[in-house]
Design a protein around this motif. Structure first.
Motif, PDB file in Angstrom:
ATOM      1  N   ASN A  23       0.805  -1.225   0.000  1.00 50.60           N
ATOM      2  CA  ASN A  23       0.000   0.000   0.000  1.00 50.60           C
ATOM      3  C   ASN A  23       0.838   1.275   0.000  1.00 50.60           C
ATOM      4  N   ASN A  24       2.151   1.106  -0.218  1.00 50.72           N
ATOM      5  CA  ASN A  24       3.066   2.245  -0.294  1.00 50.72           C
ATOM      6  C   ASN A  24       2.935   3.137   0.940  1.00 50.72           C
ATOM      7  N   LEU A  25       3.023   2.512   2.106  1.00 52.04           N
ATOM      8  CA  LEU A  25       2.853   3.217   3.371  1.00 52.04           C
ATOM      9  C   LEU A  25       4.197   3.429   4.056  1.00 52.04           C
ATOM     10  N   SER A  26       4.157   4.081   5.195  1.00 57.87           N
ATOM     11  CA  SER A  26       5.354   4.316   5.991  1.00 57.87           C
ATOM     12  C   SER A  26       5.209   3.655   7.363  1.00 57.87           C
ATOM     13  N   LEU A  27       6.298   3.068   7.836  1.00 58.81           N
ATOM     14  CA  LEU A  27       6.279   2.450   9.154  1.00 58.81           C
ATOM     15  C   LEU A  27       6.147   3.481  10.272  1.00 58.81           C
ATOM     16  N   SER A  28       6.414   4.730   9.941  1.00 55.85           N
ATOM     17  CA  SER A  28       6.409   5.779  10.966  1.00 55.85           C
ATOM     18  C   SER A  28       5.017   6.305  11.296  1.00 55.85           C
ATOM     19  N   ASP A  29       3.993   5.805  10.602  1.00 58.25           N
ATOM     20  CA  ASP A  29       2.632   6.307  10.831  1.00 58.25           C
ATOM     21  C   ASP A  29       1.680   5.150  11.163  1.00 58.25           C
ATOM     22  N   PRO A  30       1.675   4.702  12.414  1.00 57.65           N
ATOM     23  CA  PRO A  30       0.824   3.566  12.809  1.00 57.65           C
ATOM     24  C   PRO A  30      -0.658   3.805  12.568  1.00 57.65           C
ATOM     25  N   SER A  31      -1.126   5.045  12.702  1.00 55.54           N
ATOM     26  CA  SER A  31      -2.550   5.326  12.537  1.00 55.54           C
ATOM     27  C   SER A  31      -3.030   4.986  11.135  1.00 55.54           C
ATOM     28  N   VAL A  32      -2.188   5.206  10.139  1.00 56.44           N
ATOM     29  CA  VAL A  32      -2.544   4.858   8.759  1.00 56.44           C
ATOM     30  C   VAL A  32      -2.432   3.351   8.547  1.00 56.44           C
ATOM     31  N   LEU A  33      -1.400   2.754   9.115  1.00 58.56           N
ATOM     32  CA  LEU A  33      -1.209   1.307   8.980  1.00 58.56           C
ATOM     33  C   LEU A  33      -2.410   0.530   9.503  1.00 58.56           C
ATOM     34  N   LEU A  34      -3.011   1.037  10.560  1.00 62.47           N
ATOM     35  CA  LEU A  34      -4.135   0.330  11.184  1.00 62.47           C
ATOM     36  C   LEU A  34      -5.399   0.360  10.330  1.00 62.47           C
ATOM     37  N   ASN A  35      -5.368   1.119   9.240  1.00 55.17           N
ATOM     38  CA  ASN A  35      -6.474   1.070   8.283  1.00 55.17           C
ATOM     39  C   ASN A  35      -6.363  -0.153   7.381  1.00 55.17           C
TER      40      ASN A  35
ATOM     41  N   MET B  50      -4.517  -3.163   8.522  1.00 51.70           N
ATOM     42  CA  MET B  50      -4.275  -4.379   9.301  1.00 51.70           C
ATOM     43  C   MET B  50      -4.860  -4.203  10.692  1.00 51.70           C
ATOM     44  N   SER B  51      -5.083  -5.325  11.371  1.00 54.85           N
ATOM     45  CA  SER B  51      -5.692  -5.262  12.697  1.00 54.85           C
ATOM     46  C   SER B  51      -4.689  -4.772  13.735  1.00 54.85           C
ATOM     47  N   GLN B  52      -5.214  -4.260  14.823  1.00 54.66           N
ATOM     48  CA  GLN B  52      -4.370  -3.805  15.920  1.00 54.66           C
ATOM     49  C   GLN B  52      -3.549  -4.958  16.487  1.00 54.66           C
ATOM     50  N   SER B  53      -4.168  -6.130  16.578  1.00 58.50           N
ATOM     51  CA  SER B  53      -3.465  -7.285  17.151  1.00 58.50           C
ATOM     52  C   SER B  53      -2.296  -7.713  16.267  1.00 58.50           C
ATOM     53  N   ASP B  54      -2.486  -7.708  14.922  1.00 59.37           N
ATOM     54  CA  ASP B  54      -1.403  -8.077  14.012  1.00 59.37           C
ATOM     55  C   ASP B  54      -0.271  -7.056  14.073  1.00 59.37           C
ATOM     56  N   TYR B  55      -0.652  -5.795  14.188  1.00 53.35           N
ATOM     57  CA  TYR B  55       0.366  -4.732  14.284  1.00 53.35           C
ATOM     58  C   TYR B  55       1.169  -4.868  15.580  1.00 53.35           C
ATOM     59  N   ASN B  56       0.456  -5.087  16.675  1.00 51.89           N
ATOM     60  CA  ASN B  56       1.125  -5.234  17.974  1.00 51.89           C
ATOM     61  C   ASN B  56       2.037  -6.449  17.979  1.00 51.89           C
ATOM     62  N   GLN B  57       1.568  -7.529  17.360  1.00 50.72           N
ATOM     63  CA  GLN B  57       2.359  -8.762  17.318  1.00 50.72           C
ATOM     64  C   GLN B  57       3.630  -8.567  16.505  1.00 50.72           C
ATOM     65  N   ALA B  58       3.522  -7.876  15.363  1.00 53.10           N
ATOM     66  CA  ALA B  58       4.697  -7.618  14.524  1.00 53.10           C
ATOM     67  C   ALA B  58       5.703  -6.739  15.264  1.00 53.10           C
ATOM     68  N   LEU B  59       5.196  -5.708  15.937  1.00 48.97           N
ATOM     69  CA  LEU B  59       6.067  -4.810  16.684  1.00 48.97           C
ATOM     70  C   LEU B  59       6.743  -5.544  17.842  1.00 48.97           C
ATOM     71  N   SER B  60       5.973  -6.385  18.531  1.00 49.94           N
ATOM     72  CA  SER B  60       6.511  -7.158  19.647  1.00 49.94           C
ATOM     73  C   SER B  60       7.597  -8.123  19.166  1.00 49.94           C
ATOM     74  N   SER B  61       7.374  -8.752  18.010  1.00 49.57           N
ATOM     75  CA  SER B  61       8.355  -9.695  17.470  1.00 49.57           C
ATOM     76  C   SER B  61       9.638  -8.983  17.081  1.00 49.57           C
ATOM     77  N   PHE B  62       9.519  -7.809  16.480  1.00 51.15           N
ATOM     78  CA  PHE B  62      10.718  -7.062  16.067  1.00 51.15           C
ATOM     79  C   PHE B  62      11.544  -6.659  17.277  1.00 51.15           C
ATOM     80  N   ASN B  63      10.876  -6.337  18.373  1.00 52.91           N
ATOM     81  CA  ASN B  63      11.569  -5.903  19.590  1.00 52.91           C
ATOM     82  C   ASN B  63      11.745  -7.025  20.603  1.00 52.91           C
ATOM     83  N   SER B  64      11.582  -8.249  20.160  1.00 53.74           N
ATOM     84  CA  SER B  64      11.643  -9.397  21.064  1.00 53.74           C
ATOM     85  C   SER B  64      13.019  -9.550  21.701  1.00 53.74           C
ATOM     86  N   VAL B  65      13.019 -10.082  22.911  1.00 57.83           N
ATOM     87  CA  VAL B  65      14.244 -10.402  23.642  1.00 57.83           C
ATOM     88  C   VAL B  65      14.092 -11.825  24.168  1.00 57.83           C
TER      89      VAL B  65
END
Length: 235
Positions: free
Chosen positions: A117-129, A131-146
């Motif tokens: 969709n030619n979007l930017s990672l820096s704008d979560p509000s647009v991304l949530l249009n 994808m679901s909030q849960s998928d977004y949170n899961q992706a973010l959590s995985s990227f920052n996983s420890v």
């Protein structure tokens, strides 16, 4: 009390040193030694090994070291030092690989939405249009996983123990009844699979790391049985 083989003793001591060291040094030790997602700036190749000696709480290290002593001791005595260490670290690496694969799948979901969709990672509000909030949170959590802990390697040890001593009786905590290893270990893995695939959660547990360690452990013991590997080849 069962004697502790030297190899098991040394692994336990190293884990304890890492744990108390991490408590003293704080977050910096986890930044350097815990396993981060491979695209994260904090990721280091060495973390594939060092994360196995890091733990997040007293109960975490206590249960892992108990498992290492209880199930690793008879395997080390049967296999010898070199073969056991090769198995232990292979299971730990397999655990990390499968969990990383799962993390990558979850992060890639976010990347696919951004690219399509030619979007930017820096704008979560647009991304949530898109994808679901849960998928977004899961992706973010995985990227920052420890990822920390010897659990993946211990699951490999559990599988090898159940394979080598299938009729040994182990005691469940809830309910407190004995169950043979050949039933107990598969049940434990199925529980991890359920929590890994479902939306239920019992804390920040890397369930697929457990499954990865168990899978590599199973592959190795089956391979060794087929090829009749024995401890003499590792001396």
């Amino acid at each position: 009390m069962r004697s502790v083989p030297e190899t098991i003793k040394q692994l336990i001591i190293i884990n304890i040193i890492f744990y108390f060291g991490s408590q003293f040094l704080g977050d910096i030790s986890y930044d350097i030694l815990a396993l981060h997602y491979f695209e994260n700036d904090k990721f280091l190749i060495s973390q594939l090994v060092t994360h196995m000696f890091m733990h997040g709480s007293p109960s975490h290290i206590l249960f892992n070291m108990f498992g290492l002593w209880m199930f690793g001791s008879p395997l080390e005595q049967m296999w010898g030092k070199q073969k056991f260490l090769f198995f232990y670290f292979s299971a730990g690496l397999g655990a990390a690989a499968l969990q990383m694969f799962v993390y990558n799948f979850q992060v890639q979901t976010l990347y696919d939405v951004v690219e399509a969709n030619n979007l930017s990672l820096s704008d979560p509000s647009v991304l949530l249009n898109y994808m679901s909030q849960s998928d977004y949170n899961q992706a973010l959590s995985s990227f920052n996983s420890v990822m920390v802990g010897a659990s993946g390697a211990i699951y490999g040890v559990l599988v090898a123990f159940a394979f080598s001593f299938p009729n040994s009786k182990l005691m469940l905590l809830f309910p407190p009844i004995p169950i043979k290893a050949k039933y107990f270990v598969p049940l434990l893995i199925l529980i991890d699979l359920f929590f890994g695939l479902s939306s239920f959660s019992i804390g920040s547990i890397a369930h697929f790391a457990h499954i990865g360690g168990a899978l590599i452990g199973l592959i190795m013991v089956l391979y060794w049985k087929k090829n009749q590997f024995n401890s003499n080849r590792w001396n």
